[in-house]
Design a protein around this motif. Structure first.
Motif, PDB file in Angstrom:
ATOM      1  N   HIS A  79      53.133 -59.079-127.103  1.00  0.00           N
ATOM      2  CA  HIS A  79      52.746 -59.782-128.329  1.00  0.00           C
ATOM      3  C   HIS A  79      53.832 -59.694-129.399  1.00  0.00           C
ATOM      4  O   HIS A  79      53.966 -60.602-130.216  1.00  0.00           O
ATOM      5  CB  HIS A  79      51.418 -59.247-128.875  1.00  0.00           C
ATOM      6  N   ALA A  80      54.617 -58.615-129.365  1.00  0.00           N
ATOM      7  CA  ALA A  80      55.701 -58.445-130.335  1.00  0.00           C
ATOM      8  C   ALA A  80      56.961 -59.196-129.913  1.00  0.00           C
ATOM      9  O   ALA A  80      57.944 -59.227-130.651  1.00  0.00           O
ATOM     10  CB  ALA A  80      56.017 -56.959-130.521  1.00  0.00           C
ATOM     11  N   GLY A  81      56.950 -59.777-128.710  1.00  0.00           N
ATOM     12  CA  GLY A  81      58.104 -60.534-128.246  1.00  0.00           C
ATOM     13  C   GLY A  81      59.148 -59.723-127.505  1.00  0.00           C
ATOM     14  O   GLY A  81      60.235 -60.224-127.219  1.00  0.00           O
ATOM     15  N   ASP A  82      58.833 -58.472-127.170  1.00  0.00           N
ATOM     16  CA  ASP A  82      59.778 -57.622-126.439  1.00  0.00           C
ATOM     17  C   ASP A  82      59.458 -57.707-124.946  1.00  0.00           C
ATOM     18  O   ASP A  82      58.808 -56.833-124.369  1.00  0.00           O
ATOM     19  CB  ASP A  82      59.697 -56.179-126.941  1.00  0.00           C
ATOM     20  N   SER A  83      59.916 -58.790-124.330  1.00  0.00           N
ATOM     21  CA  SER A  83      59.600 -59.066-122.926  1.00  0.00           C
ATOM     22  C   SER A  83      60.135 -57.999-121.978  1.00  0.00           C
ATOM     23  O   SER A  83      59.486 -57.681-120.976  1.00  0.00           O
ATOM     24  CB  SER A  83      60.149 -60.432-122.523  1.00  0.00           C
ATOM     25  N   ASP A  84      61.311 -57.448-122.272  1.00  0.00           N
ATOM     26  CA  ASP A  84      61.893 -56.439-121.383  1.00  0.00           C
ATOM     27  C   ASP A  84      61.026 -55.186-121.323  1.00  0.00           C
ATOM     28  O   ASP A  84      60.736 -54.669-120.241  1.00  0.00           O
ATOM     29  CB  ASP A  84      63.310 -56.079-121.823  1.00  0.00           C
ATOM     30  N   ALA A  86      57.874 -54.951-122.173  1.00  0.00           N
ATOM     31  CA  ALA A  86      56.577 -55.317-121.597  1.00  0.00           C
ATOM     32  C   ALA A  86      56.668 -55.322-120.074  1.00  0.00           C
ATOM     33  O   ALA A  86      55.774 -54.798-119.384  1.00  0.00           O
ATOM     34  CB  ALA A  86      56.120 -56.673-122.119  1.00  0.00           C
ATOM     35  N   ALA A  87      57.748 -55.895-119.530  1.00  0.00           N
ATOM     36  CA  ALA A  87      57.912 -55.966-118.078  1.00  0.00           C
ATOM     37  C   ALA A  87      57.965 -54.580-117.454  1.00  0.00           C
ATOM     38  O   ALA A  87      57.348 -54.335-116.407  1.00  0.00           O
ATOM     39  CB  ALA A  87      59.178 -56.761-117.732  1.00  0.00           C
ATOM     40  N   VAL A  88      58.665 -53.663-118.101  1.00  0.00           N
ATOM     41  CA  VAL A  88      58.739 -52.291-117.600  1.00  0.00           C
ATOM     42  C   VAL A  88      57.337 -51.678-117.549  1.00  0.00           C
ATOM     43  O   VAL A  88      56.950 -51.049-116.555  1.00  0.00           O
ATOM     44  CB  VAL A  88      59.688 -51.439-118.476  1.00  0.00           C
ATOM     45  N   CYS A  89      56.583 -51.879-118.602  1.00  0.00           N
ATOM     46  CA  CYS A  89      55.219 -51.339-118.654  1.00  0.00           C
ATOM     47  C   CYS A  89      54.342 -51.950-117.571  1.00  0.00           C
ATOM     48  O   CYS A  89      53.627 -51.237-116.855  1.00  0.00           O
ATOM     49  CB  CYS A  89      54.599 -51.593-120.026  1.00  0.00           C
ATOM     50  N   TYR A  90      54.367 -53.263-117.444  1.00  0.00           N
ATOM     51  CA  TYR A  90      53.520 -53.924-116.450  1.00  0.00           C
ATOM     52  C   TYR A  90      53.901 -53.519-115.034  1.00  0.00           C
ATOM     53  O   TYR A  90      53.029 -53.298-114.189  1.00  0.00           O
ATOM     54  CB  TYR A  90      53.571 -55.444-116.608  1.00  0.00           C
ATOM     55  N   ASP A  91      55.193 -53.417-114.757  1.00  0.00           N
ATOM     56  CA  ASP A  91      55.619 -53.005-113.417  1.00  0.00           C
ATOM     57  C   ASP A  91      55.085 -51.611-113.086  1.00  0.00           C
ATOM     58  O   ASP A  91      54.604 -51.367-111.975  1.00  0.00           O
ATOM     59  CB  ASP A  91      57.141 -53.022-113.298  1.00  0.00           C
ATOM     60  N   GLU A  92      55.169 -50.716-114.052  1.00  0.00           N
ATOM     61  CA  GLU A  92      54.679 -49.356-113.800  1.00  0.00           C
ATOM     62  C   GLU A  92      53.165 -49.328-113.658  1.00  0.00           C
ATOM     63  O   GLU A  92      52.630 -48.659-112.764  1.00  0.00           O
ATOM     64  CB  GLU A  92      55.125 -48.397-114.906  1.00  0.00           C
ATOM     65  N   ALA A  93      52.458 -50.047-114.515  1.00  0.00           N
ATOM     66  CA  ALA A  93      51.001 -50.075-114.428  1.00  0.00           C
ATOM     67  C   ALA A  93      50.558 -50.643-113.081  1.00  0.00           C
ATOM     68  O   ALA A  93      49.669 -50.081-112.417  1.00  0.00           O
ATOM     69  CB  ALA A  93      50.403 -50.888-115.578  1.00  0.00           C
ATOM     70  N   LEU A  94      51.169 -51.738-112.658  1.00  0.00           N
ATOM     71  CA  LEU A  94      50.811 -52.322-111.361  1.00  0.00           C
ATOM     72  C   LEU A  94      51.093 -51.354-110.221  1.00  0.00           C
ATOM     73  O   LEU A  94      50.287 -51.224-109.293  1.00  0.00           O
ATOM     74  CB  LEU A  94      51.562 -53.642-111.147  1.00  0.00           C
ATOM     75  N   SER A  95      52.216 -50.658-110.287  1.00  0.00           N
ATOM     76  CA  SER A  95      52.545 -49.676-109.256  1.00  0.00           C
ATOM     77  C   SER A  95      51.509 -48.555-109.214  1.00  0.00           C
ATOM     78  O   SER A  95      51.061 -48.145-108.132  1.00  0.00           O
ATOM     79  CB  SER A  95      53.944 -49.108-109.508  1.00  0.00           C
ATOM     80  N   LEU A  96      51.126 -48.076-110.379  1.00  0.00           N
ATOM     81  CA  LEU A  96      50.111 -47.009-110.428  1.00  0.00           C
ATOM     82  C   LEU A  96      48.793 -47.479-109.819  1.00  0.00           C
ATOM     83  O   LEU A  96      48.182 -46.775-109.016  1.00  0.00           O
ATOM     84  CB  LEU A  96      49.899 -46.546-111.875  1.00  0.00           C
ATOM     85  N   SER A 114      48.043 -59.638-117.355  1.00  0.00           N
ATOM     86  CA  SER A 114      49.048 -59.372-118.391  1.00  0.00           C
ATOM     87  C   SER A 114      50.451 -59.689-117.891  1.00  0.00           C
ATOM     88  O   SER A 114      51.249 -60.318-118.596  1.00  0.00           O
ATOM     89  CB  SER A 114      48.964 -57.911-118.838  1.00  0.00           C
ATOM     90  N   ALA A 115      50.756 -59.251-116.668  1.00  0.00           N
ATOM     91  CA  ALA A 115      52.082 -59.511-116.100  1.00  0.00           C
ATOM     92  C   ALA A 115      52.300 -61.010-115.903  1.00  0.00           C
ATOM     93  O   ALA A 115      53.393 -61.525-116.157  1.00  0.00           O
ATOM     94  CB  ALA A 115      52.240 -58.762-114.784  1.00  0.00           C
ATOM     95  N   ALA A 116      51.259 -61.731-115.473  1.00  0.00           N
ATOM     96  CA  ALA A 116      51.374 -63.178-115.273  1.00  0.00           C
ATOM     97  C   ALA A 116      51.633 -63.893-116.597  1.00  0.00           C
ATOM     98  O   ALA A 116      52.453 -64.821-116.659  1.00  0.00           O
ATOM     99  CB  ALA A 116      50.104 -63.714-114.609  1.00  0.00           C
ATOM    100  N   LYS A 119      55.231 -63.423-117.368  1.00  0.00           N
ATOM    101  CA  LYS A 119      56.098 -64.244-116.522  1.00  0.00           C
ATOM    102  C   LYS A 119      56.049 -65.705-116.959  1.00  0.00           C
ATOM    103  O   LYS A 119      57.072 -66.395-116.929  1.00  0.00           O
ATOM    104  CB  LYS A 119      55.725 -64.102-115.047  1.00  0.00           C
ATOM    105  N   GLU A 120      54.888 -66.181-117.384  1.00  0.00           N
ATOM    106  CA  GLU A 120      54.803 -67.544-117.931  1.00  0.00           C
ATOM    107  C   GLU A 120      55.704 -67.668-119.159  1.00  0.00           C
ATOM    108  O   GLU A 120      56.462 -68.628-119.304  1.00  0.00           O
ATOM    109  CB  GLU A 120      53.365 -67.877-118.338  1.00  0.00           C
ATOM    110  N   LYS A 121      55.595 -66.682-120.037  1.00  0.00           N
ATOM    111  CA  LYS A 121      56.338 -66.701-121.304  1.00  0.00           C
ATOM    112  C   LYS A 121      57.847 -66.681-121.073  1.00  0.00           C
ATOM    113  O   LYS A 121      58.603 -67.282-121.832  1.00  0.00           O
ATOM    114  CB  LYS A 121      55.896 -65.498-122.146  1.00  0.00           C
ATOM    115  N   THR A 122      58.266 -65.989-120.029  1.00  0.00           N
ATOM    116  CA  THR A 122      59.703 -65.862-119.773  1.00  0.00           C
ATOM    117  C   THR A 122      60.213 -66.937-118.809  1.00  0.00           C
ATOM    118  O   THR A 122      61.364 -66.882-118.376  1.00  0.00           O
ATOM    119  CB  THR A 122      60.049 -64.456-119.224  1.00  0.00           C
ATOM    120  N   GLY A 123      59.351 -67.901-118.456  1.00  0.00           N
ATOM    121  CA  GLY A 123      59.774 -69.015-117.631  1.00  0.00           C
ATOM    122  C   GLY A 123      59.873 -68.718-116.143  1.00  0.00           C
ATOM    123  O   GLY A 123      60.492 -69.473-115.400  1.00  0.00           O
ATOM    124  N   GLU A 124      59.264 -67.638-115.707  1.00  0.00           N
ATOM    125  CA  GLU A 124      59.296 -67.276-114.291  1.00  0.00           C
ATOM    126  C   GLU A 124      58.015 -67.783-113.615  1.00  0.00           C
ATOM    127  O   GLU A 124      57.145 -67.020-113.213  1.00  0.00           O
ATOM    128  CB  GLU A 124      59.425 -65.762-114.138  1.00  0.00           C
TER     129      GLU A 124
END
Length: 165
Positions: A79-84, A86-96, A114-116, A119-124
């Motif tokens: 929400h703050a616009g820090d995609s990098d 956020a991605a680190v957090c989502y990757d770890e949460a999904l792994s857990l 959340s991760a999706a 990814k939409e926001k970053t054009g992936e």
């Protein structure tokens, strides 16, 4: 109770829990404070409270609570616009979640959502599609119609946009 009164009450509780040394209860109170701060305009979104809760939970045997807390921190960063971050957090949460056989499917679905969104926001788009497909299936299996419907809507848009490219 007003937001300010709730915050003051949580701060007092946190101070007591620090003195008592009850780490899991302290992490829970910090998560609650982070959630409250996240909803307040003009705040940092509760980042410091979430980060402290995460540090405590990393030392405990509470991977599902850790995953949930990390996902919420990822939401704040997104929400703050820090995609990098956020991605680190989502990757770890999904792994857990994926590495815990007793992880509630709804928790995994929410992390996928959340991760999706990120990814939409970053054009992936292709990555977002995979995440939405899995989240939609989990929401449908849990009879969470709103989540399944959101997944279907977003997939329709993403698939339509993919064809247009």
């Amino acid at each position: 109770m007003s937001d300010e009164a709730s915050r003051d009450s949580l701060l007092r509780e946190i101070e007591i829990l620090r003195q008592e040394g009850d780490s899991l209860a302290l992490a829970h109170a910090l998560r609650n404070l982070g959630e409250l701060q996240r909803s307040l305009p003009g705040s940092d979104g509760g980042i410091a409270a979430y980060e402290e809760a995460i540090a405590i939970l990393r030392e405990q045997s509470a991977p599902l609570k850790l995953g949930h807390t990390i996902r919420h921190l990822g939401d704040i960063y997104r929400h703050a616009g820090d995609s990098d971050q956020a991605a680190v957090c989502y990757d770890e949460a999904l792994s857990l979640y994926r590495n815990q056989p007793d992880a509630p499917p709804l928790d995994l679905a929410n992390a996928l959502r959340s991760a999706a969104l990120l990814k939409e926001k970053t054009g992936e788009a292709q990555h977002a599609i995979k995440l939405w497909e899995e989240a939609k299936g989990l929401y449908a299996a849990a009879n969470v119609e709103q989540g399944a419907a959101e997944g279907a809507r977003r997939l329709a848009v993403l698939n339509r946009e993919s064809k247009d490219e």
